[in-house]
Design a protein around this motif. Structure first.
Motif, PDB file in Angstrom:
ATOM      1  N   LEU A 134       0.815  -1.220   0.000  1.00  0.00           N
ATOM      2  CA  LEU A 134       0.000   0.000   0.000  1.00  0.00           C
ATOM      3  C   LEU A 134       0.847   1.267   0.000  1.00  0.00           C
ATOM      4  N   GLY A 135       2.125   1.129   0.351  1.00  0.00           N
ATOM      5  CA  GLY A 135       2.998   2.294   0.414  1.00  0.00           C
ATOM      6  C   GLY A 135       3.281   2.749   1.828  1.00  0.00           C
ATOM      7  N   CYS A 136       2.838   1.990   2.813  1.00  0.00           N
ATOM      8  CA  CYS A 136       3.118   2.298   4.217  1.00  0.00           C
ATOM      9  C   CYS A 136       4.461   1.683   4.606  1.00  0.00           C
ATOM     10  N   ILE A 137       4.925   1.994   5.808  1.00  0.00           N
ATOM     11  CA  ILE A 137       6.190   1.449   6.301  1.00  0.00           C
ATOM     12  C   ILE A 137       5.922   0.686   7.600  1.00  0.00           C
ATOM     13  N   PRO A 138       5.707  -0.632   7.523  1.00  0.00           N
ATOM     14  CA  PRO A 138       5.545  -1.424   8.747  1.00  0.00           C
ATOM     15  C   PRO A 138       6.889  -1.497   9.481  1.00  0.00           C
ATOM     16  N   ILE A 164      -0.901  -7.500  16.417  1.00  0.00           N
ATOM     17  CA  ILE A 164      -0.725  -6.067  16.215  1.00  0.00           C
ATOM     18  C   ILE A 164       0.386  -5.802  15.196  1.00  0.00           C
ATOM     19  N   VAL A 165       0.177  -4.769  14.397  1.00  0.00           N
ATOM     20  CA  VAL A 165       1.188  -4.323  13.438  1.00  0.00           C
ATOM     21  C   VAL A 165       1.311  -2.815  13.586  1.00  0.00           C
ATOM     22  N   GLY A 166       2.518  -2.342  13.839  1.00  0.00           N
ATOM     23  CA  GLY A 166       2.798  -0.909  13.903  1.00  0.00           C
ATOM     24  C   GLY A 166       3.390  -0.464  12.577  1.00  0.00           C
ATOM     25  N   PHE A 167       2.935   0.689  12.083  1.00  0.00           N
ATOM     26  CA  PHE A 167       3.420   1.149  10.793  1.00  0.00           C
ATOM     27  C   PHE A 167       3.283   2.658  10.686  1.00  0.00           C
ATOM     28  N   TYR A 168       4.050   3.198   9.758  1.00  0.00           N
ATOM     29  CA  TYR A 168       3.967   4.613   9.442  1.00  0.00           C
ATOM     30  C   TYR A 168       3.188   4.765   8.142  1.00  0.00           C
ATOM     31  N   ALA A 169       2.365   5.783   8.083  1.00  0.00           N
ATOM     32  CA  ALA A 169       1.558   6.045   6.891  1.00  0.00           C
ATOM     33  C   ALA A 169       1.474   7.546   6.678  1.00  0.00           C
ATOM     34  N   ARG A 170       1.250   7.918   5.457  1.00  0.00           N
ATOM     35  CA  ARG A 170       1.040   9.327   5.130  1.00  0.00           C
ATOM     36  C   ARG A 170      -0.450   9.641   5.245  1.00  0.00           C
ATOM     37  N   PRO A 171      -0.787  10.891   5.441  1.00  0.00           N
ATOM     38  CA  PRO A 171      -2.210  11.250   5.508  1.00  0.00           C
ATOM     39  C   PRO A 171      -3.012  10.762   4.303  1.00  0.00           C
ATOM     40  N   LYS A 172      -2.391  10.693   3.117  1.00  0.00           N
ATOM     41  CA  LYS A 172      -3.112  10.226   1.927  1.00  0.00           C
ATOM     42  C   LYS A 172      -3.539   8.762   2.039  1.00  0.00           C
ATOM     43  N   HIS A 173      -2.914   7.995   2.921  1.00  0.00           N
ATOM     44  CA  HIS A 173      -3.273   6.594   3.118  1.00  0.00           C
ATOM     45  C   HIS A 173      -4.534   6.430   3.972  1.00  0.00           C
ATOM     46  N   VAL A 187      -3.783   5.290  16.873  1.00  0.00           N
ATOM     47  CA  VAL A 187      -2.668   6.188  16.616  1.00  0.00           C
ATOM     48  C   VAL A 187      -1.911   6.381  17.919  1.00  0.00           C
ATOM     49  N   TRP A 188      -0.595   6.275  17.827  1.00  0.00           N
ATOM     50  CA  TRP A 188       0.227   6.503  19.003  1.00  0.00           C
ATOM     51  C   TRP A 188       1.605   6.962  18.561  1.00  0.00           C
ATOM     52  N   ASP A 189       2.029   8.080  19.069  1.00  0.00           N
ATOM     53  CA  ASP A 189       3.365   8.609  18.862  1.00  0.00           C
ATOM     54  C   ASP A 189       3.753   8.698  17.381  1.00  0.00           C
ATOM     55  N   GLY A 190       2.820   9.178  16.565  1.00  0.00           N
ATOM     56  CA  GLY A 190       3.090   9.376  15.150  1.00  0.00           C
ATOM     57  C   GLY A 190       2.918   8.150  14.280  1.00  0.00           C
ATOM     58  N   ALA A 191       2.671   7.001  14.896  1.00  0.00           N
ATOM     59  CA  ALA A 191       2.513   5.753  14.144  1.00  0.00           C
ATOM     60  C   ALA A 191       1.071   5.273  14.229  1.00  0.00           C
ATOM     61  N   LEU A 192       0.705   4.431  13.290  1.00  0.00           N
ATOM     62  CA  LEU A 192      -0.593   3.764  13.313  1.00  0.00           C
ATOM     63  C   LEU A 192      -0.376   2.325  13.755  1.00  0.00           C
TER      64      LEU A 192
END
Length: 181
Positions: free
Chosen positions: A96-100, A119-128, A145-150
């Motif tokens: 999808l373009g996220c960063i797990p 559970i899976v922690g990942f970074y995503a952009r607002p467009k996601h 959402v926690w500490d900038g990550a989803l």
């Protein structure tokens, strides 16, 4: 955890506060998200997701049927070096373009694990955001959402697999390269 994904619970989320990493920062295997075992999985394709999902489904079915019993509690097969139960979701998030950056099957197959749930922690952009909300509907998962990550969380392996299946369905049969669909 709720029985269904409720996007309205997250409407107050400040999308501008989501963390994102580019280039060397995401490619450096030195511990993104404070995970010493972080590996850069960017660039996974939908063909990768379909392959991992098929393998993971088979292994989970074997476990449920008693055809696979771990030698020691928590000792189980991995799918492409990812824990059984979350491998398909990790791979789908990458496509999808996220960063797990971390994942745990929450003792779904026994043993000692850091999390109490899958559970899976990942970074995503607002467009996601909208795509992630849509994929959560009907999958019995929660997005936090926690500490900038989803963080995508589920009670059962089947719930995680359902989320990954929805991602593959939305990508379509011909999707083969990373994209936001």
């Amino acid at each position: 955890m709720k029985d269904s994904f409720v996007a309205e619970d997250l409407m107050d989320l400040a999308l501008a506060n989501l963390a994102w990493f580019d280039g060397e920062d995401a490619g450096d295997d030195s511990g993104l998200g404070c995970n010493r075992d972080y590996r850069d999985l960017r660039g996974k394709t939908w063909a990768d997701v379909r392959r991992v999902l098929e393998c993971e489904r088979r292994l989970v079915a074997d476990f449920r049927a008693g055809e696979w019993v771990p030698d020691e509690p928590g000792d189980g097969p991995e799918v492409e070096d990812l824990e059984l139960g979350v491998a398909s979701v990790v791979t789908a998030l990458s496509a999808l373009g996220c960063i797990p950056f971390t994942s745990c099957n929450g003792r779904a197959f026994g043993g000692e694990h850091d999390a109490d749930a899958l559970i899976v922690g990942f970074y995503a952009r607002p467009k996601h955001w909208r795509k992630l909300v849509d994929l959560g509907r009907g999958s019995r998962t929660e997005l936090q959402v926690w500490d900038g990550a989803l963080w995508l969380q589920a009670r059962t392996t089947e719930d995680m697999l359902r989320w990954a299946e929805r991602a593959v369905e939305r990508a379509g049969p011909s999707a083969s390269h990373p994209s936001l669909m």
